[in-house]
Each structure stands twice: as C-alpha cells, then as structure tokens.
Design a protein around this motif. Structure first.
Motif, PDB file in Angstrom:
ATOM      1  N   GLU A 143      27.142 -36.636  -4.775  1.00 60.79           N
ATOM      2  CA  GLU A 143      27.880 -36.623  -6.043  1.00 60.79           C
ATOM      3  C   GLU A 143      26.943 -36.907  -7.219  1.00 60.79           C
ATOM      4  O   GLU A 143      27.021 -36.253  -8.265  1.00 60.79           O
ATOM      5  CB  GLU A 143      28.992 -37.668  -6.003  1.00 60.79           C
ATOM      6  N   LYS A 144      26.044 -37.871  -7.042  1.00 67.21           N
ATOM      7  CA  LYS A 144      25.102 -38.219  -8.108  1.00 67.21           C
ATOM      8  C   LYS A 144      24.163 -37.058  -8.411  1.00 67.21           C
ATOM      9  O   LYS A 144      23.873 -36.760  -9.572  1.00 67.21           O
ATOM     10  CB  LYS A 144      24.290 -39.459  -7.717  1.00 67.21           C
ATOM     11  N   ARG A 145      23.678 -36.401  -7.388  1.00 68.88           N
ATOM     12  CA  ARG A 145      22.758 -35.277  -7.583  1.00 68.88           C
ATOM     13  C   ARG A 145      23.461 -34.123  -8.298  1.00 68.88           C
ATOM     14  O   ARG A 145      22.830 -33.370  -9.045  1.00 68.88           O
ATOM     15  CB  ARG A 145      22.203 -34.801  -6.242  1.00 68.88           C
ATOM     16  N   THR A 146      24.758 -33.988  -8.068  1.00 64.83           N
ATOM     17  CA  THR A 146      25.522 -32.922  -8.720  1.00 64.83           C
ATOM     18  C   THR A 146      25.768 -33.242 -10.191  1.00 64.83           C
ATOM     19  O   THR A 146      25.647 -32.374 -11.062  1.00 64.83           O
ATOM     20  CB  THR A 146      26.876 -32.720  -8.008  1.00 64.83           C
ATOM     21  N   ASN A 147      26.083 -34.510 -10.467  1.00 70.32           N
ATOM     22  CA  ASN A 147      26.457 -34.904 -11.826  1.00 70.32           C
ATOM     23  C   ASN A 147      25.265 -35.190 -12.734  1.00 70.32           C
ATOM     24  O   ASN A 147      25.340 -34.977 -13.947  1.00 70.32           O
ATOM     25  CB  ASN A 147      27.363 -36.139 -11.783  1.00 70.32           C
ATOM     26  N   LEU A 148      24.180 -35.683 -12.151  1.00 63.78           N
ATOM     27  CA  LEU A 148      23.013 -36.012 -12.965  1.00 63.78           C
ATOM     28  C   LEU A 148      22.207 -34.756 -13.276  1.00 63.78           C
ATOM     29  O   LEU A 148      22.296 -33.748 -12.578  1.00 63.78           O
ATOM     30  CB  LEU A 148      22.124 -37.028 -12.237  1.00 63.78           C
ATOM     31  N   LYS A 149      21.404 -34.836 -14.321  1.00 69.11           N
ATOM     32  CA  LYS A 149      20.599 -33.692 -14.749  1.00 69.11           C
ATOM     33  C   LYS A 149      19.266 -33.695 -14.002  1.00 69.11           C
ATOM     34  O   LYS A 149      18.309 -34.334 -14.427  1.00 69.11           O
ATOM     35  CB  LYS A 149      20.367 -33.751 -16.252  1.00 69.11           C
ATOM     36  N   VAL A 150      19.228 -32.984 -12.892  1.00 70.59           N
ATOM     37  CA  VAL A 150      18.000 -32.874 -12.107  1.00 70.59           C
ATOM     38  C   VAL A 150      17.390 -31.502 -12.375  1.00 70.59           C
ATOM     39  O   VAL A 150      18.021 -30.475 -12.135  1.00 70.59           O
ATOM     40  CB  VAL A 150      18.276 -33.046 -10.596  1.00 70.59           C
ATOM     41  N   LYS A 151      16.163 -31.471 -12.887  1.00 64.98           N
ATOM     42  CA  LYS A 151      15.483 -30.216 -13.201  1.00 64.98           C
ATOM     43  C   LYS A 151      14.205 -30.107 -12.380  1.00 64.98           C
ATOM     44  O   LYS A 151      13.541 -31.099 -12.118  1.00 64.98           O
ATOM     45  CB  LYS A 151      15.138 -30.146 -14.689  1.00 64.98           C
ATOM     46  N   TYR A 152      13.875 -28.886 -12.000  1.00 66.16           N
ATOM     47  CA  TYR A 152      12.654 -28.626 -11.241  1.00 66.16           C
ATOM     48  C   TYR A 152      11.711 -27.777 -12.083  1.00 66.16           C
ATOM     49  O   TYR A 152      12.140 -26.842 -12.755  1.00 66.16           O
ATOM     50  CB  TYR A 152      12.974 -27.903  -9.931  1.00 66.16           C
ATOM     51  N   PHE A 153      10.404 -28.088 -12.032  1.00 64.92           N
ATOM     52  CA  PHE A 153       9.414 -27.347 -12.807  1.00 64.92           C
ATOM     53  C   PHE A 153       8.469 -26.560 -11.910  1.00 64.92           C
ATOM     54  O   PHE A 153       7.416 -26.126 -12.341  1.00 64.92           O
ATOM     55  CB  PHE A 153       8.591 -28.317 -13.670  1.00 64.92           C
ATOM     56  N   MET A 154       8.818 -26.394 -10.659  1.00 64.41           N
ATOM     57  CA  MET A 154       7.934 -25.707  -9.709  1.00 64.41           C
ATOM     58  C   MET A 154       8.038 -24.196  -9.885  1.00 64.41           C
ATOM     59  O   MET A 154       9.063 -23.684 -10.259  1.00 64.41           O
ATOM     60  CB  MET A 154       8.292 -26.107  -8.273  1.00 64.41           C
TER      61      MET A 154
END
Length: 228
Positions: free
Chosen positions: A217-228
């Motif tokens: 749930e946290k991973r869905t709601n939080l703003k996680v961005k990837y730069f790869m």
C-alpha cells in the motif's frame, strides 16, 4: 564667367552634401537591419546554451542518483555497494523498502535506541550459543555483517511499533497453538511455561502478513520514481 564658376561650385557642394546624406542614410539603414539579426543570433546562442546545460545536469543527476521516494533521492553508490552479493533489481527494491520504512518511522516520531538494538542483539547471540554455535559464524554463513544485522533489528523494531496496534492475539489462539504442537513439547511442559513464547511467535506471524499488505500500500501511495 565669375558667376558661372560660382554656380558650378555651388552645384558641386550641393551634390557632395547630397551624397553624404545618402551614404549616412544607407549606413543607418544597414545598422538598423543588422541589430535585429545580432539580437536574434544572441537569443539562439543563449537558448542553445540553456538546452545544453539542462542535458548536462540531467546526465549528471542520473549518474549519481537511481531513484527517489517522496522526493528523497537514493544514490547509486547504495546500489553498487551490494551488487556483488545480490541481484541488482532486488537490491534496489530493498533500498527503496528501507527508505519507505525509515520515512514512516520519522513521520510517526518512532525512534529505536542503540540500547534496544544491543539488547535484541544479545538475545539473538544467546539463542545461537544455546544451539552450539556463535553469532559471527552464523553471520558469515549468511553473508551478513554485524552492522547489517543491527540495521535489520532496527527495521524490525520500527515495524513492530508502526503496526502493533493493528494486531490482536486472543488467549484462545495461544491455547490452540499449544494444543496443535503438544507433540513437539516434553510431557512435563505446561501451557503457562510456553504461553509468552507462543504469543510472540503468533505476533511475528501476524506482523509478517500485515507487513506485506502495508508495504504494498505504501509503495502504491508514495511517490517512487526510477531513473534507470
């Protein structure tokens, strides 16, 4: 004759003055035509420099950072320091998960003291010693350092404090667990002798199940961005 000479001279002067005015006008026209061109070239150069600067900064940014959680950057060196031991994708996900947990701890004003970690570490070491081994050997087999174990203990304690209010354990559950595992105890073992250890066991199982849904749930709601 004198009058003709004067008239001729005046005509030459007028002609010369007209020529100068014409040249001055052409010069002004050339300058006016040149200024917009210079301004246009300057704008193009400045725009090119700005674009180049953005490209360079973006390249440098991606060189040093690999992801972000809620705007907090994760450096590439955190990933590369563990690449030799684990899969790259798994390492990155582990780092992101840790960052989420530590951010949640900060947001909820949860702090784990060094004494709490040391106390838990002593319990683990004692348990291992009772099994005829020692902590250093077990860590070596797991490919883990003492500092990594301390961090894992800290994370475990954070999760317990974050989620314990969502976990309830009834006496009936503990009794059922005891009855289901009677064969693994000696005949002299009584329910009260193992009640607390069974309760702790059930708590950890429920915590593990709750953690999986919570972190998703946290991973869905939080703003996680990837730069790869």
């Amino acid at each position: 004759m004198a009058k003709k000479a004067i008239k001729s001279k005046n005509k030459k002067q007028v002609s010369s003055a007209g020529t100068k005015k014409s040249l001055a006008k052409k010069s002004n026209n050339n300058k006016n035509a040149l200024f917009p061109q210079i301004k246009s070239n300057r704008i193009i150069i400045l725009a090119s420099v700005a674009i180049l600067l953005v490209i360079v900064l973006n390249a440098l940014f991606r060189r040093y950072f690999i992801a972000s959680v809620n705007g907090r950057l994760i450096a590439r060196h955190q990933l590369y320091s563990e690449l030799e031991k684990k899969d790259k994708g798994k390492v990155l996900e582990d780092i992101i998960t840790k960052e989420i947990i530590f951010q949640e701890a900060k947001n909820n004003n949860i702090k784990i003291s060094r004494d709490e970690i040391t106390s838990e570490l002593a319990k683990i070491s004692e348990s291992i010693n009772q099994q005829g081994s020692n902590l250093n050997d077990v860590l070596a087999l797991q490919g883990m350092t003492l500092e990594e174990l301390r961090e894992n203990i800290e994370i475990q304690k954070i999760l317990e404090k974050l989620l314990q209010h969502k976990i309830s354990i009834s006496d009936e559950e503990i009794q059922q667990r005891f009855d289901d595992n009677k064969s693994s105890y000696s005949p002299e073992t009584k329910y009260d002798d193992v009640k607390e250890s069974l309760k702790a066991q059930i708590f950890q199982e429920k915590l593990s199940d709750l953690y999986r849904s919570w972190i998703e749930e946290k991973r869905t709601n939080l703003k996680v961005k990837y730069f790869m």
